[in-house]
Design an enzyme around this catalytic site. Structure first.
Site, PDB file in Angstrom:
ATOM      1  CE1 TYR A 144      -3.580  -2.566   0.459  1.00 28.95           C
ATOM      2  CE2 TYR A 144      -4.666  -0.578   1.243  1.00 28.95           C
ATOM      3  CZ  TYR A 144      -4.735  -1.873   0.779  1.00 28.95           C
ATOM      4  OH  TYR A 144      -5.951  -2.472   0.645  1.00 28.95           O
ATOM      5  CE  LYS A 194       1.763 -17.579  -3.334  1.00 20.76           C
ATOM      6  NZ  LYS A 194       0.783 -18.697  -3.445  1.00 20.76           N
ATOM      7  CG  ASP A 226      -2.111 -20.065  -2.012  1.00 24.82           C
ATOM      8  OD1 ASP A 226      -1.538 -20.083  -0.898  1.00 24.82           O
ATOM      9  OD2 ASP A 226      -1.675 -20.685  -2.999  1.00 24.82           O
ATOM     10  CG  ASP A 250      -8.117  -4.680   1.594  1.00 23.60           C
ATOM     11  OD1 ASP A 250      -9.051  -4.212   2.261  1.00 23.60           O
ATOM     12  OD2 ASP A 250      -8.074  -4.642   0.348  1.00 23.60           O
ATOM     13  CG  ASP A 254     -13.699  -7.102   2.265  1.00 25.78           C
ATOM     14  OD1 ASP A 254     -13.421  -6.414   3.270  1.00 25.78           O
ATOM     15  OD2 ASP A 254     -14.153  -6.614   1.207  1.00 25.78           O
TER      16      ASP A 254
HETATM   17  C1  IPM Z   1     -10.347  -1.274   4.140  1.00 25.22           C
HETATM   18  C2  IPM Z   1     -10.628  -0.602   2.826  1.00 25.22           C
HETATM   19  C3  IPM Z   1      -9.487   0.358   2.495  1.00 25.22           C
HETATM   20  C4  IPM Z   1      -8.219  -0.461   2.379  1.00 25.22           C
HETATM   21  C5  IPM Z   1      -9.696   1.227   1.242  1.00 25.22           C
HETATM   22  C6  IPM Z   1     -10.991   2.006   1.292  1.00 25.22           C
HETATM   23  C7  IPM Z   1      -8.538   2.151   0.998  1.00 25.22           C
HETATM   24  O1  IPM Z   1     -10.830  -1.559   1.848  1.00 25.22           O
HETATM   25  O2  IPM Z   1     -10.175  -0.556   5.155  1.00 25.22           O
HETATM   26  O3  IPM Z   1     -10.290  -2.501   4.179  1.00 25.22           O
HETATM   27  O4  IPM Z   1      -7.938  -1.038   1.320  1.00 25.22           O
HETATM   28  O5  IPM Z   1      -7.494  -0.547   3.373  1.00 25.22           O
HETATM   29 MG    MG Z   2     -10.921  -3.564   2.561  1.00 28.50          MG
END
Ligand code: IPM
Ligand code: MG
Length: 370
Positions: A144, A194, A226, A250, A254
């Site tokens: 990032y 990884k 993975d 990240d 999710d």
């Molecule tokens: C998160 C989001 C952010 C990230 C974005 C909005 C920059 O997806 O906090 O997970 O990638 O960190």
């Molecule tokens: Mg995110």
């Protein structure tokens, strides 16, 4: 009341952030009142909202206010209106600038399943019942922020570059956050990398292994990313704490969010070395449902619980908020992102928040945690 009010900076941001943050602030004020904690609340601009008003996703005034605050509550940033802006001007830079500017390197993302939502998960209820995973994501390094970055060259022959880079010191400090968290929980830490392909994560694995020498009571394992993604949807309960890089965290957070029933349920805390913290839902600004009053406010409300626990050193109101969220779900209230089913009532942001506020007003602290 405590003598000096604690300063909280509220940054609703964009999209549903403008709907879920105000109701989460109501919950924050109610919980603070009950606990006798005085809060001084300021509001600021970040993301697209800041671009529109101040011409920058992170105005200097916002960063300065964030530096003065004891804690920051953020909604979400981004939306189609700003999608065509160059990378450095996008709303997301506001969020990334806050994380970097405040040195918030440790991102805690707990994926906790609430019993009434076991049926809302995309996995079989038995696989996710009582799920309690903590993802510790490195937040101010890795791909990032690595240099060089950018797009160069002439049209037709352009080249896009990002760099995944970690120093030993960066790996060590996030590893320690992971080990400390595991020590307070089920004492298992899985480090995700990884290392079979990327040297940077080969170093990650070496450093995490070295740090484990200081935590003989925590069982350390390593997993390729993975496989970790696959294991999260195959048998998520094998995990206690996972520690990983910025980008892998990240993605995996999710995935973990969906296990709990909805991305609308996952809170997060981003912590620095000096105790300052920023709290935000894991989900984004959801432009598709923004303005409709149907966004799930629970991830933000649960982020407020984390704010009390980590930045205000106030575990009692934190636990009250968590019980109030559980109670609203037990009453069968569901925002549209949570798969309903028999005996549930579909509600909007306001009604869900009202149910949490009502449960909070009636909350009785269990004797044991008093
Ligand atoms: C998160 C989001 C952010 C990230 C974005 C909005 C920059 O997806 O906090 O997970 O990638 O960190
Ligand atoms: Mg995110």
């Amino acid at each position: 009341m405590s003598a000096v009010p604690r300063r909280v900076l509220v940054l609703p941001g964009d999209g549903i952030g403008r709907e879920i943050v105000p109701v989460a602030v109501e919950v924050m004020c109610a919980a603070a009142d009950r606990a006798g904690i005085a809060l001084s609340i300021d509001e600021g601009l970040v993301g697209g909202a800041a671009i529109d008003v101040a011409g920058s996703p992170l105005p200097a005034a916002t960063l300065a206010a964030a530096r003065r605050a004891d804690a920051i509550l953020l909604g979400a940033v981004g939306g189609p209106k700003w999608d065509s802006l160059p990378m450095r001007d996008r709303p997301e830079r506001g969020l990334l600038g806050l994380r970097a500017g405040l040195g918030l390197f440790a991102n805690l993302r707990p994926a906790l399943s609430f019993a009434p939502l076991a049926g809302a998960s995309s996995l079989k209820p038995a696989l996710v019942a009582d799920l309690d995973i903590l993802i510790v994501r490195e937040l101010t390094g890795g791909i990032y922020f690595g240099e060089p970055r950018g797009i160069d060259g002439n049209p037709g022959a352009r080249r896009g570059v990002n760099t995944m880079v970690y120093t030993e010191a960066e790996i060590e400090r996030i590893a320690r956050v992971g080990f400390e968290a595991a020590r307070r929980r089920a004492k298992r830490l899985c480090s995700v990398d990884k290392a079979n392909v990327l040297e940077v994560t080969q170093l990650w694995r070496e450093v995490v292994t070295t740090v484990s020498g200081d935590y003989p009571d925590v069982a350390l394992s390593h997993m390729y990313v993975d496989n970790a993604g696959m294991q999260l949807v195959r048998a998520p309960k094998q995990f206690d704490v996972m520690v990983t890089t910025n980008m892998f965290g990240d993605i995996l957070s999710d995935v973990a969010a969906m296990l709990t029933g909805s991305l609308g349920m996952l809170p997060s805390a981003s912590l620095g070395a000096d105790g300052c913290g920023m709290y935000e839902p894991v989900h984004g600004s959801a432009p598709d449902i923004a303005g409709k009053g149907i966004a799930n406010p629970l991830a933000t409300i649960l982020s407020v619980a984390m704010l009390f626990r980590h930045s205000l050193d106030a575990p009692v109101p934190a636990a009250s908020i968590e019980r109030a969220v559980a109670s609203a779900l037990e009453r069968g209230l569901r925002t549209p992102d949570l798969d309903g089913g028999a005996g549930t009532t579909r509600v909007g942001t306001r009604e869900m928040a009202d149910a949490v506020l009502a449960a909070l007003a009636e909350d009785v602290q269990p004797e044991a945690s008093a």
